[in-house]
Structure formats: structure tokens, C-alpha cells
Scaffold this active site. Sequence first.
Site, short mmCIF file in Angstrom:
data_model
loop_
_atom_site.label_atom_id
_atom_site.label_comp_id
_atom_site.label_asym_id
_atom_site.label_seq_id
_atom_site.Cartn_x
_atom_site.Cartn_y
_atom_site.Cartn_z
N GLY A 59 16.80 23.02 22.00
CA GLY A 59 15.81 24.02 22.38
C GLY A 59 15.57 25.13 21.37
N TYR A 60 16.29 25.12 20.25
CA TYR A 60 16.11 26.19 19.28
C TYR A 60 14.80 26.01 18.52
CZ TYR A 60 21.01 27.68 19.81
OH TYR A 60 22.21 28.13 20.28
N SER A 61 13.94 26.99 18.66
CA SER A 61 12.66 27.01 17.93
C SER A 61 11.90 25.70 18.07
CB SER A 61 12.88 27.36 16.45
OG SER A 61 13.41 28.67 16.33
#
Length: 334
Positions: A59-61
Site C-alpha cells: 500500500g505504500y504510494s
Amino acid sequence: MEYTKLGNSDIEVSKLCVGCMSFGKAGTMHDWTLDEERSEAMIQHALDLGINFFDTANGYSAGTSEEYLGRAIKKNIARDKVVLASKVYFNEGRLSQKAILREIEGTLARLGTDYLDLYIIHRFDYDTPIEETMEALHSLVVAGKVRAIGASAMYGYQFHNMQIAAKEHGWTPFSAMENHYNLLYREDEKELIPICRQMNVSLMPYSPLAGGHLARNTWQSNTLRGKTDRVAKGKYDHMEQQDILIVKRVEELAKKYDCTMSQIAIAWQWAKGVTAPIIGATKEKYLDDAAGAFGIKLTNEDIALLEELYVPHPIVGAIDKNPEQGVILLNEKK
């Protein structure tokens, strides 16, 4: 650089881990993340320092953190020379079997690899039976897609129950815990950390510098991240009046040892038995600073001085229910 084993696994990790929430397309999660060119430069610098441990998440960036990390690794070092960790939870289906089997494929594709060294559940899933989650994770280990599994911020009883479920069914247990732990937040010392020690689970805490508060002698920062990082504000600003006193103690010891405040905060982590604190850096000098902490050996008196003023804090990290789908929590990560 110093190295150690991750839990009961045969995976050798550097005693510093690079947190890759700092990498990715700006605006997809945070405004201050580094573009691909700058991300690669940071990763190259970490490798030059001997750091072999990198932690990211699906889910990071919007997945670009994994993409940037994967391409940088492929260009700069052999795959088997690094330890790549990623996470699953902030996605459709949370930690259901269907979601885990789907999300690992996306993570592997974005990282450009056919296996992950460490796969971490990003939070506890209140909607999925723990047996379903643990069996799904075990199946990835059996299939050779994951070498070891880990967990992130949760309550001690939840982690204990998941470990017991794995033991009772002959499934792969957790080898690592990525929890919220630093001099300004020590609530996990009550239950979660003792459980991890009992089960030989390695600690790899996020926010070891408390969003930068342990790296400077003033509470506020004028950097872009300091001005816009809602994550750090959500985790720490409500305790500023009390915690600034601990910050001053860190400054006091930094003067004593003629080192930076960050190095004191990181040296404290190792003194407390942490395997590899996660450093989320946006400039090479911050990695250099962290690596310099190996030269600092705190005495029992130093540790007592740092810990003396701590007061109980509201829980930040573990959650009491699943957030709405698509929501990334304000208390989330490094």
C-alpha cells in the site's frame, strides 16, 4: 555494519533496516516521498553502507514504493544479497486467503522477483479467522514464494494466538515483529515485546526516531515532511508537553558522547534487544548518521536516565477494529 539472524530463520539481516515508505510517487500517499531517481540513490547508498534489509508494503504510494525498490535492487546488486520485506493488509479482503494469495503476486511483480524474504501482515484482521490467515501464509512458504513471515502492530494476545495457531497446525510461525517502539512510545514493553522474546521473534520497530522528534532538540520541524506528515502528527503531537522532556534527555546524552541525538535513540534500541530498527530516510546523511550509532554503547545509567520520565501513552499502532476499506491509518508507519 553488523548482522544477525532473523528470529529462528536462517535469514541474515543488517542491524539497520531501510524503511521504504520514503520512496514512491509523491501525492499518492505522502507529499514528501522521493521520486525513482532519488529513491535509487538512497538505496545505492544503503547498500554501500552494508545495509541489506529493506522494508516496504503493497500500500505504500499506490505500489510505486515496491516498484522503485525492485528496479533499484535489480540494477545494483544480486537478488540473493539482499533481504526484501513487504506487507499485506490495507487491501481488499485484508488477510483472507483469497486476498493474501492475490496480493503476494502483485508484490512480487512490482518488486520484479519470484520470492520475498519476509512477508508481514500489516495489522490484525478482525474479519478473518486467524487459522485462515496463518494457513494462507504457510502455503506461500511451502510454495517457495516467501522465506519467512512476520507481523506488525497488534495487541499481545492477538500475536500470541496467531503463533499458537501456527504451532498447533504445524504451520510456519512468525519470525519478526514490526511494531511501534521508541523512547517516546514504549507501550509494547508491557505484553507484546515479552511475548516476542519468549518466542524468539526478532523486533524490527518502525518510528525508532519518533518521526524525527528524537533527532532534534525542538519539537517542530521546518522540513516538508515535518510540515505535511500527518502520520507523525497523529502519533506524537498529543503528548508533546511530556515527551519533550525525554527529548531533552536524549540531547543531554548526545552531548556526553559527542554524537547525534539520532545515534543515542538508535543505540537505545539495540540496548533493549531490538534486532533492526527501521530507518525511513530521505537523505543519505540520515543513513550515515544511523550507521554511526554502532559506535555508541550506552551504560545502564544512561538507559535509566532516558527511560525515567516516560509516562503511559494512548495506544498508537494496534487497532481495535478494521478501518473502512481503502483507509490508511494516520498512525501508520515509520
